[in-house]
Design an enzyme around this catalytic site. Structure first.
Site, PDB file in Angstrom:
ATOM      1  N   LYS A  89       0.815  -1.222   0.000  1.00  0.00           N
ATOM      2  CA  LYS A  89       0.000   0.000   0.000  1.00  0.00           C
ATOM      3  C   LYS A  89       0.849   1.272   0.000  1.00  0.00           C
ATOM      4  O   LYS A  89       0.469   2.294  -0.560  1.00  0.00           O
ATOM      5  CB  LYS A  89      -0.929   0.012   1.219  1.00  0.00           C
ATOM      6  CG  LYS A  89      -2.054  -1.014   1.152  1.00  0.00           C
ATOM      7  CD  LYS A  89      -3.127  -0.574   0.176  1.00  0.00           C
ATOM      8  CE  LYS A  89      -4.306  -1.545   0.140  1.00  0.00           C
ATOM      9  NZ  LYS A  89      -5.190  -1.287  -1.011  1.00  0.00           N
ATOM     10  N   GLU A 111      -9.559   6.714   2.952  1.00  0.00           N
ATOM     11  CA  GLU A 111     -10.476   5.714   3.493  1.00  0.00           C
ATOM     12  C   GLU A 111      -9.645   4.493   3.843  1.00  0.00           C
ATOM     13  O   GLU A 111      -8.571   4.299   3.278  1.00  0.00           O
ATOM     14  CB  GLU A 111     -11.540   5.338   2.456  1.00  0.00           C
ATOM     15  CG  GLU A 111     -11.127   4.270   1.439  1.00  0.00           C
ATOM     16  CD  GLU A 111      -9.996   4.691   0.506  1.00  0.00           C
ATOM     17  OE1 GLU A 111      -9.809   5.904   0.312  1.00  0.00           O
ATOM     18  OE2 GLU A 111      -9.288   3.812  -0.022  1.00  0.00           O
ATOM     19  N   SER A 377       1.626  -9.704  -1.068  1.00  0.00           N
ATOM     20  CA  SER A 377       1.340  -8.272  -0.932  1.00  0.00           C
ATOM     21  C   SER A 377       1.520  -7.721   0.484  1.00  0.00           C
ATOM     22  O   SER A 377       1.786  -6.539   0.657  1.00  0.00           O
ATOM     23  CB  SER A 377      -0.076  -7.984  -1.418  1.00  0.00           C
ATOM     24  OG  SER A 377      -0.999  -8.791  -0.727  1.00  0.00           O
TER      25      SER A 377
END
Lengths: 393, 265
Positions: A89, A111, A377
């Protein structure tokens, strides 16, 4: 055929910018400026330097010996779990915070569902001295307490989204409402390849560093920059977009996206948008969407809080429709078993999102010489509670 | 296609140039079958125009009051299909213009052609679809809407560039919805000086369409400030608040409308 965005902001029939007029100036400003800003040498240098010195890139491409033996193929793991903050991220938040600065913004909103994107946003805001407000569903705040506190330690304000189902889609609604009311000084860092154009393209570009590195690392490891398979999990689809990006036109590379089937595709508790969704409009783009016959958005379910989004990035909807990417899905049970398997075979506890990608290894018949890259990830630290509650280890 | 059949919205603006009151409410709220009664009571009370909201699970342009009414309506069982069946008798009772307002996704799922046909059959005059931008409207929707006599109403905000206001004016035939400030829908106590400057700026542009001011109009004071610089104003959240606590819809709607129009009509 191009799999990337066209000049009107579409991927085939999907994408666009279905936003209320109140958001038009913000989104237009971004659309008019993003390419020029991120393609400039100055931006590129700052981005590359922060990815290297702050995030810890390049992340390793690790040949997983025992996992390879187990599945009878040559399996490599792209170690996004080793990024600062614990997941891919941060690649996107680093890119967007530099962009926000160049646009002259001094406040940031975001968010978050499980809290990973919220933490990655709070992190870069601390790094750049920007004010940060993160919207998070009230129910998610209760489920992901440590990430809430992590964001607060980093100086962010975490605002509970109390509308609707009080989860990720509602947090996104609240962030959009905040942006409507604060159009001038605020940048909205969307966390996935979703939202109105240019967000899906912009986020995919920032995440494309994953496959850019993969190519170099595979070339060094195997002599060929192209693997036979790239496998990634998909909620909104940002890590998959990054892992697939530089292979989209290399048609011989099989790309596999793994959605969360929850308790089973037909259980009524699932997040497998490509199987269960129909074309619709949510959060500013036309895409595949889980919804009722009347067009009301359905709250998805997955054991993984990072995959329970009712839509999917418009780029992925197009990749699904064209058949360029094969979509698989994994249930909660399959993902948890795959997470334990990796822990036992390689000493790596994966995030439950990434465990869905690993679960696909058991669903594909590989040849022994197949080179397979799984995009790992994120790391599993944030999911310890879920592993413990599941208990079967 | 360029069908210029005058409809009730055009007729209203032809004979009334100031102090127009438009009232928004959510279909199926507070009770599932209140939709038609509220329209009748609004007309009887003296509203000039009615906006019926199509409930949606994710109304991003709306503040808490209208969000809550959407949720309540959906919980009550409202669907677009049911709404059209409730509105079959609309034109036996209501003669003032009626607009449907909602988000684009339920319309897409209903089928745009079917939706337009159903609107025409019920005597709907126009549409407000906040998340249908002008570019998409012109490319994919305009011909269909016009073929069924539907006027599409666009929003402008204090941040909308003059060139875009001109483009919206060009593509509009009905009125332009002036969002009063950078915000979601919801009642506010006052109209501030900045907003008045914006109303005056738009007025000075001498648009071909008339303008109604919406968002933050909640009472006689805000209504009167808004209508000094436009052709009228739209009240939504304040009316929803009234409906929520009303025990006698007919009586309460009458006094609500009268209180707002009071001296200005």
């Amino acid at each position: 055929m191009s799999y990337l965005v066209d000049k009107n902001g579409y991927y085939g029939q999907f994408g666009g910018a279905f936003i209320p007029e109140m958001l038009h100036p913000n989104v237009e400003e971004l659309k008019e400026n993003y390419l020029q800003i991120i393609e400039a040498r100055e931006f590129q240098e700052e981005f590359a330097q922060l990815l290297r010195d702050y995030v810890g890139r390049p992340t390793p491409l690790y040949f997983a010996h025992r996992l390879s033996e187990h599945h009878n193929a040559k399996i490599y793991l792209k170690r996004e779990d080793l990024c600062h903050t614990g997941a891919h991220k941060v690649n996107n938040t680093i890119g967007q915070i530099i962009l926000a600065k160049k646009l002259g913004k001094n406040k940031v909103i975001a968010e978050t569902g499980a809290g990973q994107h919220g933490v990655a946003t709070a992190t870069v805001c601390a790094l750049m001295g920007m004010e940060c407000v993160v919207y998070m569903g009230k129910i998610d705040m209760e489920r992901q307490r440590p990430n809430v506190e992590r964001m607060r330690i980093l100086g962010a304000t975490v605002v509970p989204a109390t509308s609707g189902s009080q989860t990720l889609k509602d947090a996104t609604n609240e962030a959009m409402r905040h942006w409507i009311s604060n159009p001038l000084d605020t940048h909205y860092i969307i966390g996935s390849v979703v939202g109105p154009h240019p967000y899906p393209d912009m986020v995919a570009r920032f995440q494309s560093v994953i496959s850019e590195e993969m190519k170099l690392q595979l070339k060094a490891a195997t002599g060929n920059e192209e693997p036979n398979y790239v496998i990634a999990c998909v909620g909104g689809g940002s890590n998959a977009a990054g892992a697939f990006y530089h292979y989209l036109d290399a048609e011989e590379v099989k790309l596999v996206a793994v959605e969360a089937a929850g308790k089973g595709i037909n259980s009524g508790e699932s997040a497998a948008t490509c199987v269960l969704g129909k074309a619709g409009v949510l959060h500013g783009s036309k895409t595949l969407l889980m919804q009722t016959e009347d067009g009301q958005v359905i709250e998805p379910y997955s054991i993984s809080a990072g995959l329970d989004y009712p839509g999917i990035g418009p780029m992925h909807a197009h990749l699904f429709e064209t058949g360029r990417v094969k979509f698989e899905n994994a249930t909660d049970e399959e993902a948890m078993l795959a997470g334990i398997e990796l822990s036992r075979l390689e000493g790596i506890i994966p995030a439950i999102e990434s465990a869905h990608a690993l679960a696909a290894l058991s669903k594909i018949s590989f040849k022994p010489d197949d080179v397979v890259v799984v995009n790992l990830s994120g790391r599993g630290d944030k999911d310890l509670e879920t592993y413990i509650r599941w208990g079967k280890y | 296609m360029n069908i210029k059949v005058t409809n009730r919205i055009n007729e209203l603006f032809e004979h009334k140039k100031s102090g127009i009151l438009s009232v928004y409410y959510t279909a199926g709220f507070p009770k599932l079958n209140d939709t038609l009664d509220i329209a009748r009571h609004l007309q009887a009370a003296g509203a000039d125009l009615i906006e019926i909201g199509i409930p949606f699970s994710d109304p991003v342009a709306d503040g808490p009051t209208i969000q809550q009414s959407n949720k309540q309506a959906l919980d009550n069982g409202m669907t677009l299909k049911l709404l059209f069946s409730q509105l079959e008798e609309l034109r036996q009772h209501v003669q003032i213009p009626v607009i449907m307002m909602g988000y684009i996704n339920p319309v897409i799922q209903f089928g745009v052609d079917n939706f337009c046909k159903a609107c025409e059959k019920c005597g709907i005059d126009g549409l407000i679809l906040p998340d249908l931008p002008i570019k998409e409207y012109v490319a994919d929707y305009k011909d269909k809407f016009e073929a069924h006599g539907l006027r599409n109403i666009f929003l402008i905000t204090p941040q909308t560039a003059e060139s875009r206001i001109r483009e919206i004016d060009e593509q509009s035939d009905g009125f332009i919805y002036m969002v009063s400030s950078a915000s979601t829908t919801g009642a506010k106590a006052h109209v501030v000086q900045d907003q008045i400057a914006y109303f005056q700026r738009v007025r000075a542009m001498q648009l071909k369409n008339q303008t109604l001011v919406g968002f933050g109009i909640s009472n006689k004071e805000t209504f009167e400030t808004a209508v000094q610089n436009s052709n009228g104003a739209i009240i939504g959240s304040a009316f929803i608040n009234l409906l929520e606590k009303s025990v006698d819809l007919e009586k309460d709607i009458k006094s609500f409308v009268e209180a707002i129009k009071g001296l200005s009509s």
